[in-house]
Design a protein around this motif. Structure first.
Motif, PDB file in Angstrom:
ATOM      1  N   TYR A 139      29.124  84.871  77.927  1.00 57.81           N
ATOM      2  CA  TYR A 139      30.429  85.415  77.400  1.00 57.81           C
ATOM      3  C   TYR A 139      30.381  84.918  75.937  1.00 57.81           C
ATOM      4  CZ  TYR A 139      35.057  87.065  76.519  1.00 57.81           C
ATOM      5  OH  TYR A 139      36.149  87.754  76.193  1.00 57.81           O
ATOM      6  N   ARG A 140      30.004  83.595  75.459  1.00 58.75           N
ATOM      7  CA  ARG A 140      29.992  83.305  74.347  1.00 58.75           C
ATOM      8  C   ARG A 140      29.006  84.065  73.359  1.00 58.75           C
ATOM      9  NH1 ARG A 140      31.390  77.784  72.270  1.00 58.75           N
ATOM     10  NH2 ARG A 140      31.737  77.397  74.520  1.00 58.75           N
ATOM     11  N   ALA A 141      27.833  84.346  74.027  1.00 54.75           N
ATOM     12  CA  ALA A 141      26.639  85.047  73.249  1.00 54.75           C
ATOM     13  C   ALA A 141      27.147  86.355  73.013  1.00 54.75           C
ATOM     14  CB  ALA A 141      25.562  85.001  74.271  1.00 54.75           C
ATOM     15  N   ALA A 142      27.862  87.011  73.907  1.00 53.96           N
ATOM     16  CA  ALA A 142      28.486  88.314  73.654  1.00 53.96           C
ATOM     17  C   ALA A 142      29.499  88.354  72.702  1.00 53.96           C
ATOM     18  CB  ALA A 142      29.038  89.272  74.925  1.00 53.96           C
ATOM     19  N   VAL A 143      30.327  87.271  72.623  1.00 55.66           N
ATOM     20  CA  VAL A 143      31.306  87.312  71.474  1.00 55.66           C
ATOM     21  C   VAL A 143      30.480  87.278  70.209  1.00 55.66           C
ATOM     22  CG1 VAL A 143      33.099  85.881  70.622  1.00 55.66           C
ATOM     23  CG2 VAL A 143      33.222  86.489  73.033  1.00 55.66           C
ATOM     24  N   GLU A 144      29.651  86.157  70.126  1.00 53.32           N
ATOM     25  CA  GLU A 144      28.957  86.066  68.836  1.00 53.32           C
ATOM     26  C   GLU A 144      28.283  87.575  68.475  1.00 53.32           C
ATOM     27  OE1 GLU A 144      28.851  83.381  66.859  1.00 53.32           O
ATOM     28  OE2 GLU A 144      29.950  82.176  68.245  1.00 53.32           O
ATOM     29  N   ALA A 145      27.629  88.365  69.237  1.00 52.30           N
ATOM     30  CA  ALA A 145      27.122  89.294  69.142  1.00 52.30           C
ATOM     31  C   ALA A 145      28.118  90.493  68.325  1.00 52.30           C
ATOM     32  CB  ALA A 145      26.137  89.815  70.201  1.00 52.30           C
ATOM     33  N   LEU A 146      29.222  90.456  69.121  1.00 46.18           N
ATOM     34  CA  LEU A 146      30.320  91.263  68.730  1.00 46.18           C
ATOM     35  C   LEU A 146      30.962  90.914  67.166  1.00 46.18           C
ATOM     36  CD1 LEU A 146      32.087  93.673  69.732  1.00 46.18           C
ATOM     37  CD2 LEU A 146      33.782  92.054  70.497  1.00 46.18           C
ATOM     38  N   ALA A 147      30.980  89.830  67.116  1.00 43.65           N
ATOM     39  CA  ALA A 147      31.328  89.187  65.714  1.00 43.65           C
ATOM     40  C   ALA A 147      30.472  89.378  64.952  1.00 43.65           C
ATOM     41  CB  ALA A 147      31.855  87.857  65.872  1.00 43.65           C
ATOM     42  N   ALA A 148      29.182  89.407  65.059  1.00 40.94           N
ATOM     43  CA  ALA A 148      28.156  89.782  64.026  1.00 40.94           C
ATOM     44  C   ALA A 148      27.955  91.070  63.868  1.00 40.94           C
ATOM     45  CB  ALA A 148      26.887  88.737  64.467  1.00 40.94           C
ATOM     46  N   ALA A 149      28.511  91.988  64.543  1.00 42.00           N
ATOM     47  CA  ALA A 149      28.620  93.630  64.376  1.00 42.00           C
ATOM     48  C   ALA A 149      27.166  93.923  65.306  1.00 42.00           C
ATOM     49  CB  ALA A 149      28.813  94.098  63.132  1.00 42.00           C
ATOM     50  N   GLY A 150      26.911  93.056  66.114  1.00 40.78           N
ATOM     51  CA  GLY A 150      25.480  93.412  66.834  1.00 40.78           C
ATOM     52  C   GLY A 150      25.740  94.258  68.002  1.00 40.78           C
ATOM     53  N   LEU A 151      27.123  94.176  68.259  1.00 39.84           N
ATOM     54  CA  LEU A 151      27.355  95.179  69.506  1.00 39.84           C
ATOM     55  C   LEU A 151      28.840  95.832  69.139  1.00 39.84           C
ATOM     56  CD1 LEU A 151      27.499  92.476  72.469  1.00 39.84           C
ATOM     57  CD2 LEU A 151      25.762  94.358  72.144  1.00 39.84           C
ATOM     58  N   ASP A 152      28.881  96.968  69.653  1.00 40.60           N
ATOM     59  CA  ASP A 152      30.285  97.715  69.516  1.00 40.60           C
ATOM     60  C   ASP A 152      31.098  97.253  70.727  1.00 40.60           C
ATOM     61  OD1 ASP A 152      29.243  99.316  71.632  1.00 40.60           O
ATOM     62  OD2 ASP A 152      28.985 100.976  70.420  1.00 40.60           O
ATOM     63  N   GLY A 153      32.196  97.954  70.939  1.00 43.15           N
ATOM     64  CA  GLY A 153      33.231  97.580  71.940  1.00 43.15           C
ATOM     65  C   GLY A 153      32.592  97.992  73.257  1.00 43.15           C
ATOM     66  N   GLU A 154      31.983  99.194  73.290  1.00 45.00           N
ATOM     67  CA  GLU A 154      31.655  99.544  74.567  1.00 45.00           C
ATOM     68  C   GLU A 154      30.338  98.658  75.093  1.00 45.00           C
ATOM     69  OE1 GLU A 154      31.123 101.425  78.085  1.00 45.00           O
ATOM     70  OE2 GLU A 154      32.843 101.716  76.637  1.00 45.00           O
ATOM     71  N   ALA A 155      29.357  98.306  74.079  1.00 43.89           N
ATOM     72  CA  ALA A 155      28.312  97.515  74.379  1.00 43.89           C
ATOM     73  C   ALA A 155      28.862  96.350  74.959  1.00 43.89           C
ATOM     74  CB  ALA A 155      27.238  97.499  73.321  1.00 43.89           C
ATOM     75  N   PHE A 156      29.717  95.678  74.094  1.00 48.52           N
ATOM     76  CA  PHE A 156      30.489  94.147  74.809  1.00 48.52           C
ATOM     77  C   PHE A 156      31.110  94.467  76.141  1.00 48.52           C
ATOM     78  CE2 PHE A 156      34.188  91.510  74.926  1.00 48.52           C
ATOM     79  CZ  PHE A 156      33.604  90.307  74.507  1.00 48.52           C
ATOM     80  N   ARG A 157      31.763  95.495  76.362  1.00 50.87           N
ATOM     81  CA  ARG A 157      32.249  95.649  77.798  1.00 50.87           C
ATOM     82  C   ARG A 157      31.356  95.744  78.875  1.00 50.87           C
ATOM     83  NH1 ARG A 157      36.190  98.331  74.899  1.00 50.87           N
ATOM     84  NH2 ARG A 157      35.053 100.284  74.847  1.00 50.87           N
ATOM     85  N   THR A 158      29.993  96.365  78.432  1.00 51.30           N
ATOM     86  CA  THR A 158      28.965  96.464  79.135  1.00 51.30           C
ATOM     87  C   THR A 158      28.365  94.991  79.555  1.00 51.30           C
ATOM     88  OG1 THR A 158      28.445  98.965  78.724  1.00 51.30           O
ATOM     89  CG2 THR A 158      26.812  97.690  79.564  1.00 51.30           C
ATOM     90  N   ARG A 159      28.048  94.447  78.444  1.00 50.48           N
ATOM     91  CA  ARG A 159      27.430  92.955  78.483  1.00 50.48           C
ATOM     92  C   ARG A 159      28.387  91.928  79.235  1.00 50.48           C
ATOM     93  NH1 ARG A 159      24.551  90.195  73.236  1.00 50.48           N
ATOM     94  NH2 ARG A 159      24.290  88.303  74.206  1.00 50.48           N
ATOM     95  N   THR A 160      29.644  92.183  79.100  1.00 44.24           N
ATOM     96  CA  THR A 160      30.439  91.372  80.025  1.00 44.24           C
ATOM     97  C   THR A 160      31.047  91.688  81.217  1.00 44.24           C
ATOM     98  OG1 THR A 160      32.323  92.013  78.748  1.00 44.24           O
ATOM     99  CG2 THR A 160      31.166  90.158  77.799  1.00 44.24           C
ATOM    100  N   GLU A 161      30.535  92.847  81.681  1.00 47.76           N
ATOM    101  CA  GLU A 161      31.054  93.299  82.976  1.00 47.76           C
ATOM    102  C   GLU A 161      30.639  92.527  84.179  1.00 47.76           C
ATOM    103  OE1 GLU A 161      30.936  97.180  85.695  1.00 47.76           O
ATOM    104  OE2 GLU A 161      30.042  97.354  83.680  1.00 47.76           O
ATOM    105  N   GLY A 162      31.519  91.988  84.729  1.00 48.59           N
ATOM    106  CA  GLY A 162      30.955  91.115  86.159  1.00 48.59           C
ATOM    107  C   GLY A 162      31.169  89.642  85.924  1.00 48.59           C
ATOM    108  N   LEU A 163      31.352  89.263  84.391  1.00 48.16           N
ATOM    109  CA  LEU A 163      31.681  87.940  84.338  1.00 48.16           C
ATOM    110  C   LEU A 163      32.962  87.480  84.780  1.00 48.16           C
ATOM    111  CD1 LEU A 163      29.799  87.403  80.664  1.00 48.16           C
ATOM    112  CD2 LEU A 163      28.998  86.901  83.062  1.00 48.16           C
ATOM    113  N   ARG A 164      32.925  86.476  85.660  1.00 52.07           N
ATOM    114  CA  ARG A 164      34.099  85.908  86.044  1.00 52.07           C
ATOM    115  C   ARG A 164      34.181  84.618  86.117  1.00 52.07           C
ATOM    116  NH1 ARG A 164      38.329  89.029  89.008  1.00 52.07           N
ATOM    117  NH2 ARG A 164      40.005  87.380  88.939  1.00 52.07           N
ATOM    118  N   ILE A 165      34.863  83.699  85.701  1.00 50.48           N
ATOM    119  CA  ILE A 165      35.052  82.255  85.814  1.00 50.48           C
ATOM    120  C   ILE A 165      36.498  81.692  85.770  1.00 50.48           C
ATOM    121  CG2 ILE A 165      32.666  81.546  85.167  1.00 50.48           C
ATOM    122  CD1 ILE A 165      34.072  80.629  82.505  1.00 50.48           C
TER     123      ILE A 165
END
Length: 182
Positions: free
Chosen positions: A100-126
């Motif tokens: 999740y942290r890696a996906a947030v970093e990629a989103l913050a660095a504009a390496g991911l858009d909102g949809e790619a972020f949702r896809t990358r984090t789908e199913g993560l649950r803690i």
């Protein structure tokens, strides 16, 4: 980070689909909804309303009828009933948090858009609550919360149907008559 209130001991969990919450036992005063399977402590009942407290000290009113009572109190430290080593569950939680942290970093660095972020984090649950030596950890593979004392873990609550058990009503709640009945 808000410290865990002294004596916090979950008595219930939020149902698997989450639960709306209110600032007061009044449907006109909604607040943030509660996450699915969140461990909570039922503190007070007023008719169908239940006042709950979370591990971080936050409290709210909920439909107390929808809370899921935990199947048993956590075992005492060193209990022989422990079923598993907590380290694999902690490693999976750590991996999910890292992902999740890696996906947030990629989103913050504009390496991911909102949809790619949702896809990358789908199913993560803690879910983790740590209070001194006591730990409550959500195991998404098994759909359950476990309680651990650092050595062993036991199932504490599950989102799966449990047969042969009943709600013991052991929650230490204070019953209060509704406003009109006092």
């Amino acid at each position: 980070m808000t410290p865990t209130p002294p004596g916090f001991r979950p008595t219930h969990v939020v149902p698997p689909r989450g639960l709306p919450a209110w600032e007061a036992p009044d449907p006109a005063r909604p607040t943030m909804p509660l996450d699915p399977l969140l461990p909570v402590q039922l503190v007070e009942r007023r008719g169908d309303w239940g006042y709950i407290r979370c591990a971080n000290g936050w409290g709210a009113w909920v439909d107390g009828r929808r809370l899921v009572a935990v199947p048993q109190d956590p075992p005492a430290a060193g209990s022989p009933d422990g079923t598993a080593d907590p380290r694999p569950l902690l490693a999976r939680a750590e991996q999910a948090l890292g992902d999740y942290r890696a996906a947030v970093e990629a989103l913050a660095a504009a390496g991911l858009d909102g949809e790619a972020f949702r896809t990358r984090t789908e199913g993560l649950r803690i879910g983790i609550v740590i209070d001194g030596e006591s730990m409550w950890l959500y195991d998404p593979r098994e759909g359950r919360w476990v309680y651990g004392d650092g050595r062993l873990v036991n199932t504490f609550a599950t989102d799966r149907a449990v047969t042969g058990t009943e709600d013991t009503g052991h929650a230490p709640t204070r019953l209060v008559a509704p406003e009109g009945e006092r």
